[in-house]
Structures are given as structure tokens and as C-alpha cells.
Write a protein that holds these residues in place. Structure first.
Motif, PDB file in Angstrom:
ATOM      1  N   ASP A 477     128.394  17.638  71.001  1.00 11.66           N
ATOM      2  CA  ASP A 477     128.523  19.095  70.856  1.00 11.66           C
ATOM      3  C   ASP A 477     127.601  19.634  69.762  1.00 11.66           C
ATOM      4  O   ASP A 477     126.977  20.683  69.921  1.00 11.66           O
ATOM      5  CB  ASP A 477     129.975  19.452  70.533  1.00 11.66           C
ATOM      6  N   HIS A 478     127.553  18.904  68.651  1.00 14.78           N
ATOM      7  CA  HIS A 478     126.667  19.316  67.552  1.00 14.78           C
ATOM      8  C   HIS A 478     125.206  19.339  68.008  1.00 14.78           C
ATOM      9  O   HIS A 478     124.448  20.262  67.691  1.00 14.78           O
ATOM     10  CB  HIS A 478     126.858  18.373  66.372  1.00 14.78           C
ATOM     11  N   ALA A 479     124.818  18.309  68.762  1.00 17.88           N
ATOM     12  CA  ALA A 479     123.439  18.245  69.257  1.00 17.88           C
ATOM     13  C   ALA A 479     123.155  19.402  70.208  1.00 17.88           C
ATOM     14  O   ALA A 479     122.084  20.023  70.156  1.00 17.88           O
ATOM     15  CB  ALA A 479     123.201  16.903  69.944  1.00 17.88           C
ATOM     16  N   SER A 480     124.110  19.728  71.086  1.00 14.46           N
ATOM     17  CA  SER A 480     123.900  20.827  72.036  1.00 14.46           C
ATOM     18  C   SER A 480     123.738  22.145  71.303  1.00 14.46           C
ATOM     19  O   SER A 480     122.916  22.990  71.665  1.00 14.46           O
ATOM     20  CB  SER A 480     125.092  20.889  72.999  1.00 14.46           C
ATOM     21  N   ARG A 481     124.539  22.360  70.253  1.00 23.25           N
ATOM     22  CA  ARG A 481     124.433  23.608  69.520  1.00 23.25           C
ATOM     23  C   ARG A 481     123.060  23.786  68.879  1.00 23.25           C
ATOM     24  O   ARG A 481     122.529  24.891  68.818  1.00 23.25           O
ATOM     25  CB  ARG A 481     125.518  23.663  68.438  1.00 23.25           C
ATOM     26  N   LYS A 482     122.455  22.702  68.409  1.00 23.39           N
ATOM     27  CA  LYS A 482     121.124  22.794  67.791  1.00 23.39           C
ATOM     28  C   LYS A 482     119.995  22.705  68.817  1.00 23.39           C
ATOM     29  O   LYS A 482     118.822  22.776  68.447  1.00 23.39           O
ATOM     30  CB  LYS A 482     120.941  21.690  66.754  1.00 23.39           C
ATOM     31  N   GLY A 483     120.370  22.548  70.108  1.00 18.89           N
ATOM     32  CA  GLY A 483     119.339  22.451  71.139  1.00 18.89           C
ATOM     33  C   GLY A 483     118.620  21.120  71.108  1.00 18.89           C
ATOM     34  O   GLY A 483     117.421  21.042  71.387  1.00 18.89           O
ATOM     35  N   ILE A 484     119.333  20.051  70.762  1.00 20.03           N
ATOM     36  CA  ILE A 484     118.744  18.712  70.645  1.00 20.03           C
ATOM     37  C   ILE A 484     119.292  17.838  71.762  1.00 20.03           C
ATOM     38  O   ILE A 484     120.500  17.860  72.052  1.00 20.03           O
ATOM     39  CB  ILE A 484     119.064  18.100  69.276  1.00 20.03           C
ATOM     40  N   GLN A 485     118.450  17.056  72.369  1.00 20.74           N
ATOM     41  CA  GLN A 485     118.854  16.154  73.446  1.00 20.74           C
ATOM     42  C   GLN A 485     119.274  14.802  72.842  1.00 20.74           C
ATOM     43  O   GLN A 485     118.462  14.107  72.256  1.00 20.74           O
ATOM     44  CB  GLN A 485     117.701  15.950  74.438  1.00 20.74           C
ATOM     45  N   LEU A 486     120.560  14.445  72.962  1.00 17.78           N
ATOM     46  CA  LEU A 486     121.102  13.183  72.436  1.00 17.78           C
ATOM     47  C   LEU A 486     121.355  12.230  73.596  1.00 17.78           C
ATOM     48  O   LEU A 486     122.164  12.520  74.486  1.00 17.78           O
ATOM     49  CB  LEU A 486     122.399  13.439  71.663  1.00 17.78           C
ATOM     50  N   GLU A 487     120.636  11.124  73.642  1.00 20.97           N
ATOM     51  CA  GLU A 487     120.735  10.163  74.734  1.00 20.97           C
ATOM     52  C   GLU A 487     121.196   8.808  74.202  1.00 20.97           C
ATOM     53  O   GLU A 487     120.659   8.307  73.217  1.00 20.97           O
ATOM     54  CB  GLU A 487     119.372   9.993  75.414  1.00 20.97           C
ATOM     55  N   CYS A 488     122.208   8.251  74.846  1.00 21.74           N
ATOM     56  CA  CYS A 488     122.690   6.901  74.527  1.00 21.74           C
ATOM     57  C   CYS A 488     122.392   5.997  75.710  1.00 21.74           C
ATOM     58  O   CYS A 488     122.990   6.145  76.790  1.00 21.74           O
ATOM     59  CB  CYS A 488     124.194   6.935  74.222  1.00 21.74           C
ATOM     60  N   GLU A 489     121.444   5.089  75.542  1.00 16.35           N
ATOM     61  CA  GLU A 489     121.042   4.226  76.645  1.00 16.35           C
ATOM     62  C   GLU A 489     122.144   3.213  76.978  1.00 16.35           C
ATOM     63  O   GLU A 489     122.848   2.732  76.096  1.00 16.35           O
ATOM     64  CB  GLU A 489     119.756   3.482  76.269  1.00 16.35           C
ATOM     65  N   ARG A 519     114.973  19.354  65.108  1.00 22.63           N
ATOM     66  CA  ARG A 519     114.895  20.780  65.409  1.00 22.63           C
ATOM     67  C   ARG A 519     115.207  21.037  66.875  1.00 22.63           C
ATOM     68  O   ARG A 519     115.382  20.119  67.664  1.00 22.63           O
ATOM     69  CB  ARG A 519     113.493  21.286  65.085  1.00 22.63           C
ATOM     70  N   ASN A 520     115.278  22.305  67.230  1.00 25.76           N
ATOM     71  CA  ASN A 520     115.518  22.710  68.613  1.00 25.76           C
ATOM     72  C   ASN A 520     114.429  22.137  69.510  1.00 25.76           C
ATOM     73  O   ASN A 520     113.239  22.306  69.266  1.00 25.76           O
ATOM     74  CB  ASN A 520     115.544  24.244  68.683  1.00 25.76           C
ATOM     75  N   GLY A 521     114.852  21.443  70.544  1.00 24.33           N
ATOM     76  CA  GLY A 521     113.904  20.830  71.472  1.00 24.33           C
ATOM     77  C   GLY A 521     113.595  19.384  71.160  1.00 24.33           C
ATOM     78  O   GLY A 521     112.940  18.709  71.969  1.00 24.33           O
ATOM     79  N   ASP A 522     114.054  18.845  70.021  1.00 22.58           N
ATOM     80  CA  ASP A 522     113.812  17.436  69.692  1.00 22.58           C
ATOM     81  C   ASP A 522     114.756  16.534  70.483  1.00 22.58           C
ATOM     82  O   ASP A 522     115.735  16.983  71.102  1.00 22.58           O
ATOM     83  CB  ASP A 522     114.010  17.206  68.193  1.00 22.58           C
ATOM     84  N   ARG A 523     114.472  15.236  70.417  1.00 24.60           N
ATOM     85  CA  ARG A 523     115.263  14.233  71.149  1.00 24.60           C
ATOM     86  C   ARG A 523     115.732  13.152  70.177  1.00 24.60           C
ATOM     87  O   ARG A 523     114.988  12.733  69.290  1.00 24.60           O
ATOM     88  CB  ARG A 523     114.428  13.590  72.261  1.00 24.60           C
ATOM     89  N   ILE A 524     116.996  12.734  70.358  1.00 22.39           N
ATOM     90  CA  ILE A 524     117.564  11.635  69.572  1.00 22.39           C
ATOM     91  C   ILE A 524     118.006  10.545  70.529  1.00 22.39           C
ATOM     92  O   ILE A 524     118.720  10.813  71.516  1.00 22.39           O
ATOM     93  CB  ILE A 524     118.763  12.118  68.733  1.00 22.39           C
ATOM     94  N   GLY A 525     117.595   9.323  70.250  1.00 25.73           N
ATOM     95  CA  GLY A 525     117.949   8.187  71.104  1.00 25.73           C
ATOM     96  C   GLY A 525     118.805   7.173  70.365  1.00 25.73           C
ATOM     97  O   GLY A 525     118.588   6.905  69.183  1.00 25.73           O
ATOM     98  N   LEU A 526     119.776   6.611  71.064  1.00 23.37           N
ATOM     99  CA  LEU A 526     120.676   5.594  70.515  1.00 23.37           C
ATOM    100  C   LEU A 526     120.694   4.427  71.476  1.00 23.37           C
ATOM    101  O   LEU A 526     121.056   4.581  72.654  1.00 23.37           O
ATOM    102  CB  LEU A 526     122.086   6.172  70.331  1.00 23.37           C
ATOM    103  N   THR A 527     120.293   3.246  71.009  1.00 26.59           N
ATOM    104  CA  THR A 527     120.225   2.076  71.889  1.00 26.59           C
ATOM    105  C   THR A 527     120.479   0.820  71.074  1.00 26.59           C
ATOM    106  O   THR A 527     120.622   0.867  69.840  1.00 26.59           O
ATOM    107  CB  THR A 527     118.857   2.001  72.584  1.00 26.59           C
ATOM    108  N   ALA A 528     120.535  -0.316  71.775  1.00 31.60           N
ATOM    109  CA  ALA A 528     120.745  -1.614  71.129  1.00 31.60           C
ATOM    110  C   ALA A 528     120.065  -2.690  71.955  1.00 31.60           C
ATOM    111  O   ALA A 528     119.952  -2.570  73.186  1.00 31.60           O
ATOM    112  CB  ALA A 528     122.233  -1.910  70.980  1.00 31.60           C
ATOM    113  N   TYR A 529     119.580  -3.737  71.289  1.00 34.66           N
ATOM    114  CA  TYR A 529     119.005  -4.876  71.998  1.00 34.66           C
ATOM    115  C   TYR A 529     119.347  -6.138  71.211  1.00 34.66           C
ATOM    116  O   TYR A 529     119.705  -6.094  70.039  1.00 34.66           O
ATOM    117  CB  TYR A 529     117.493  -4.724  72.144  1.00 34.66           C
TER     118      TYR A 529
END
Length: 625
Positions: A477-489, A519-529
Motif C-alpha cells: 500500500d505504501h508503495a502504491s501511494r508513492k507510485g512505486i512498483q514493488l515486485e516480489c519474485e 520516487r514516483n515511477g521507480d521500481r523495487i525488487g525483492l528476491t532470493a537465490y
């Protein structure tokens, strides 16, 4: 020969008359010097034992009051035992010191008597403070244990709302934390209101409900009485500025001053004695020189050369800080010269031993001063930690709670006037503020525990995938409010073996920092290997990034970092990453950072999937930090 023999006899008689008083004075002076040295050692011994007792009691009041053993009547903590043993040694040392009175100096005896009374008063205050602390209790012991029992009873019976109980607990905790009587009045006023409400309900309630309400009223009264007694104990115990604790510190300061004056008195006596010894040595030297001149004139070359050599050796030893001895030629058969030489050599040895003893005592005093300086530095460091802790509470915590209270007031006061969309926005902002407040509290409490070395590692095997998904959902929700794409692979890795709460804390902090600096339009990725024996968790973003200097400071700085405002002026405490780095090290992992200004950052850390030799080594090294 007769003339020479007569002159020698007269010279030897004069020498005997000169040496005998000097020997008597030397014996008396050396005995006196030994007595002063023993007195100085006894003063040092007493002061060392007294300082150890004072330090043990201070540690007992700072740390042992948080232990269960402190409140058990049949058990004692190590600091309690150390305090009583050190105090017993101090009392014994002071008694021995009272027998070492300095002759013709009644002031010394009076100061010893005053010091004995002060030590008894110091012990009386220590015993009284300890008894009051035990009566006050902690957790499940003493009055605090009884008060907790009353609260638990209120939570389990009907007649009082949970919100009212939490309000009482909040005022109670605020008083214990800040020691401000304002919160006592707040809690008392709340109790009066609750009791008044219960009494009014009793008059209109049914008979069975009346019994429950009367029981609740009785528990509230008992809780109020116990809390009032705890407040009285807190005020009586006091702190550095008031109460018994202030009086205890003043007593310790008075003993410091008394001991300092005793040391100065003994030092003055030693200096006077040394001056008299030097004076007699000078007189002996002058007399011996005069006698040498007389003998040289009387018997010419026969004894003039040995006497000149003797004078030269004595002068050399005096100028060389009494190092070396005088040796006469084997052909010299004059008995008096041999006796004079032996006496002088013995005197030089005794003076040399006295100088060595004084040097040893100076070394001991220097070491003691170094220890006191180190203790002062440790107290200053502890004071700085305390100041930072309260600074964060007074500024950051108040800011977050103020935001939540303000939004809650708006929602409460303007019901019906706010549209559904506005209400949804307020609720979302309220949820984010609560989430930020929760993270601030987690960071603050974990930082406090790391400063006190109070974190216990509890490793176990668990699925890291579920932890990644739950944290991604938490910040969506926090990411959506700032216009940030949060992806968990979606990942498939082995179960990890670590402290789950610590790993969860690290992931939440890294995600929070990524959102903070995106910022608005940025992307955050969360993954593990997965590698051979480790799982690497990676949090990447396309945000503002960092310079290499900032990266190096994060990875190497041993102190808490300064907080930097986020893209929407979000604020923090500067504690999060320092704790993350500590938690990763404790779990035997590693952390890396890759970042470019204006392009983003990648934070990666590892946790073990099983116990290996390298994991154990890193965990042990992290715990020692």
C-alpha cells in the motif's frame, strides 16, 4: 708516632661524638619513615576496598535490580556479595589504620574517627536503598509484582474496558520512565473517574452484576494503594539530585575528601622527615670533610689520600642519587674509617630502598588514576547512549504519535462531513503512520538492546519465501501511494537456519529504506537465490542511489548513522541499518551494497541454510561485536 697517635685518637674521638648522634637520628628517622610508609599503604588499601564497594553497589543498583535473584530472599547476586566483602575489607582496613596514629598529630585521629562514622553512614544508606528497591520490586516480585497481578485480574473480569486498563498502564509506564509526578496525578485522576463510574453503575445494576462491579472496585483500590506506595519508594530512593541516592553520593564524596586529606597529611610528614634526613646528611658530609682536612694536616700523606678518596666517593654517591657503595683500600688499617664507610653504605642502601618503595607507590597511584579515568570515560559513554535514547523518544516518537492523534481527531470530529474517498485517504495515511511508528519502535528497542548487549540469538529452520511475501504485502500500500512498483519474485530456495525475528527485521528495514529513497515511477525488487550453504536475499531499487563514500560509511562505521530525509521528506532515527548490520553478523551472514547516484541501489545479505564451521565462526565474531 705518639703525636700522630694522639692526634688520631683525638680525631677518632671527635668522629665518634659526631657519628653517634647521627646514628641515633638515622635509626629514629628510618623507623619513622617506615611507619609513614606503612600508614600510606594502609590508606591506599582502605581506599581501594572502599572504592570497590562503592562500584559494586553502583552496579547492583544499575543492573542487579533487573534480575530475579536480587529479589529472592535466599539468594544474592555477585555484586551484592562483592559489595559486602569489599565493605568488610574496608572496615577492617580502617580499623588497622586507626592504630597507626601519627605522633604529635591529634588531627589524624579525629579524621580517622570521622571517616569511620562516614563509612558506617555510607553502609546504612546502601542497606536502606537496597531494602527499598527490594520492597519496590521488579516484574513479578515486590510491589510491582503485586501491581501487575492486580492489572491481570482487571483484564480478566468484567466491569472495566480494556482501553481504560491500557490508559492506566500508559500513565504507570510514563511515570516509571520519566519520574515525572505529572503522570501520577493523571493516573490518580483516571482511577477516580473509573471508581466513580463503577459506583454509579453499582446502584443501578442487578445483584449478580453488583458483586462483579464491587470486586472490580476493590481491585482498583488495591492497585491505587500499591502504585501510591511505589511512587513513595521512588521519591525516597531518588537520584543524583534528590533522595537517598543523592545523600549516598554525598557520603562517598565526603569520604573521598577525607582520604585525600589523610594522604596529604602523611605526605607532608614524609617530606618533613626527608628534609631532616637531607640536612643531617649535609651536616655529616661537612663534618667529615672538616675532619679529613684536620687529619691531612696532622698525619700528612699517611691518611690524607684515603680520606680524600672517601670524600670523593661520598660526594659521587650523593650526586648519583645514592647509587653505588664506598670501598676502602685493603691496606688501610684505620678501624674508624672502615666503620664510617660501612655505616654510610648501610645508610645509602636504606635510602635507596626508600626511594624504590616511593617509586613503586607512585606507579600504583598512577595505575589507580588510569582506572578512574577509564571508569569516567565509560560513564560518559553510557550518558551519551541515554541522551540519544531520550532524544529519539522526545522528538521522533512524539512526531509520529502526534500525526496519528491528529488524524484520529479529524475522523472523530468531522464524521459525516468527510467523503468516502477522503476517509479512505485518511485511513490509509493513518495505517502508514502506525506502520512507521511500529518500525521506529522496533528500531529503537533493538538499538537499545544492542547497546546493552541484551540480544539473545535464537536460530531455527524456517521458510524464507513466506517471509519475503509477507513483507512485500506489508509495504504494498505504501508503495502504491508513492507510485512505486514493488515486485516480489517467486523463488524456490532451501529453508534457512537463523533467528527468524532478526531476519524479518532486516528485510523490513531494507524495504522501508528502498521506499524512502525511491520516487514516483521507480521500481523495487525483492528476491532470493541460493549458493552452497547460504541463501542470499536481495532488495534492489531504481531510486536516488548513493555515492561510494556513503556506501563505505554504511558498511564500516561503528557508530549509529545520521538519518537522511527521504524523497517525500520522510524522517528516521539513523539506527536501522546499524542494527541490520549487527543482526546479520550475529546470524553468521554477510552484507553487500551496490549503488549508483540517480540510478538506484542493491542491498544483498546472506543467511545460512545449515550450521557450518564458517557460519559458527562468523556468528561468534558477530556476537562479540
Amino acid at each position: 708516632m705518639h703525636s700522630i697517635k694522639g692526634r688520631l685518637l683525638s680525631a677518632f674521638l671527635a668522629l665518634g661524638l659526631l657519628v653517634i648522634p647521627f646514628l641515633i637520628f638515622s635509626f629514629i628517622s628510618l623507623k619513622r619513615s617506615n611507619h609513614l610508609r606503612d600508614t600510606r599503604e594502609k590508606v591506599i588499601s582502605f581506599n581501594a576496598s572502599r572504592l570497590k564497594a562503592q562500584s559494586s553497589f553502583g552496579r547492583m543498583m544499575d543492573f542487579d535490580v533487573l534480575l530475579d535473584d536480587f529479589y529472592k530472599s535466599d539468594e544474592s547476586t555477585a555484586n551484592q556479595l562483592d559489595y559486602h566483602l569489599s565493605l568488610k575489607k574496608s572496615t577492617k582496613a580502617l580499623y588497622v589504620l586507626s592504630k597507626a596514629e601519627i605522633k604529635d598529630n591529634p588531627i589524624f585521629s579525629r579524621r580517622i574517627e570521622k571517616l569511620q562514622k562516614e563509612l558506617e553512614y555510607f553502609d546504612h544508606l546502601s542497606t536502606k536503598i537496597t531494602a527499598l528497591r527490594k520492597e519496590r520490586g521488579f516484574r513479578n516480585y515486590g510491589l510491582e509484582g503485586e501491581m501487575r497481578s492486580q492489572i491481570h485480574q482487571l483484564e480478566q473480569i468484567q466491569g472495566i474496558e480494556l482501553a481504560d486498563i491500557l490508559m492506566l498502564r500508559r500513565f504507570e509506564k510514563d511515570f516509571f520512565l520519566r519520574k515525572d509526578i505529572f503522570y501520577v496525578h493523571q493516573l490518580t485522576d483516571s482511577l477516580v473517574q473509573l471508581k466513580t463510574g463503577l459506583k454509579e453503575r453499582i446502584t443501578t445494576a442487578k445483584k449478580e452484576e453488583q458483586a462483579n462491579l464491587e470486586n472490580t472496585l476493590a481491585i482498583l483500590g488495591s492497585y491505587q494503594a500499591i502504585f501510591g506506595r511505589i511512587v513513595e519508594l521512588e521519591l525516597e530512593i531518588g537520584n543524583e539530585e534528590a533522595g537517598l541516592t543523592q545523600e549516598w553520593l554525598k557520603s562517598a564524596d565526603r569520604m573521598d575528601l577525607s582520604i585525600e586529606r589523610l594522604s596529604e597529611m602523611v605526605g607532608t610528614e614524609s617530606q618533613l622527615l626527608s628534609g631532616r634526613i637531607r640536612t643531617y646528611l649535609i651536616l655529616l658530609f661537612i663534618s667529615t670533610l672538616a675532619l679529613a682536612v684536620f687529619l691531612s694536616l696532622a698525619i700528612a700523606n699517611r691518611i690524607s689520600a684515603p680520606i680524600e678518596k672517601l670524600i670523593s666517593d661520598m660526594d659521587y654517591i650523593s650526586q648519583n642519587q645514592f647509587n653505588g657503595t664506598i670501598k676502602l683500600h685493603s691496606k688501610m688499617k684505620i678501624k674508624e674509617l672502615h666503620e664510617l664507610t660501612d655505616t654510610y653504605n648501610k645508610l645509602v642502601k636504606k635510602i635507596r630502598r626508600q626511594l624504590q618503595v616511593l617509586g613503586t607507590q607512585n606507579v600504583s597511584l598512577t595505575r589507580l588514576n588510569q582506572k578512574l579515568t577509564q571508569s569516567e570515560l565509560e560513564l560518559q559513554e553510557a550518558s551519551q547512549i541515554k541522551d540519544k535514547f531520550f532524544s529519539i523518544i522526545s522528538h521522533d516518537l512524539r512526531g509520529h504519535t502526534g500525526n496519528i492523534v491528529s488524524i484520529a481527531k479529524i475522523l472523530d470530529q468531522e464524521q459525516g462531513e468527510i467523503s468516502a474517498k477522503e476517509q479512505q485517504t485518511f485511513v490509509q495515511y493513518l495505517r502508514e503512520s502506525s506502520q512507521n511508528l511500529q518500525m521506529l519502535l522496533d528500531n529503537l528497542l533493538n538499538w537499545a538492546k544492542t547497546q546493552m548487549n541484551d540480544h539473545t540469538l535464537s536460530p531455527r529452520a524456517f521458510d524464507i519465501e513466506q517471509l519475503l511475501y509477507s513483507n512485500a504485502k506489508l509495504f504494498s500500500d505504501h508503495a502504491s501511494r508513492k507510485g512505486i512498483q514493488l515486485e516480489c519474485e517467486e523463488v524456490k530456495v532451501s529453508r534457512v537456519y537463523a533467528d527468524k525475528d532478526m531476519v524479518d527485521f532486516v528485510i523490513r528495514n531494507l524495504l522501508s529504506n528502498a521506499l524512502k529513497f525511491s520516487r514516483n515511477g521507480d521500481r523495487i525488487g525483492l528476491t532470493a537465490y541460493e549458493t552452497d550453504s547460504e541463501v542470499w536475499i536481495e532488495v534492489s531499487d531504481t531510486g536516488v542511489g548513493m555515492t561510494q563514500e556513503q556506501v563505505d560509511e554504511l558498511l564500516t562505521n561503528q557508530e549509529e548513522n545520521h538519518s537522511t530525509k527521504g524523497t517525500e521528506n520522510e524522517i528516521g532515527t539513523g539506527l536501522g541499518f546499524a542494527i541490520c548490520r549487527d543482526f546479520i553478523a550475529r546470524n553468521g551472514g554477510q552484507i553487500t551494497i551496490e549503488s549508483t547516484v540517480s540510478k538506484g541501489s542493491r542491498f544483498s545479505f546472506s543467511v545460512p541454510t545449515r550450521i557450518t564451521r564458517n557460519t559458527l565462526f562468523r556468528q561468534n565474531r558477530g556476537s562479540k561485536k
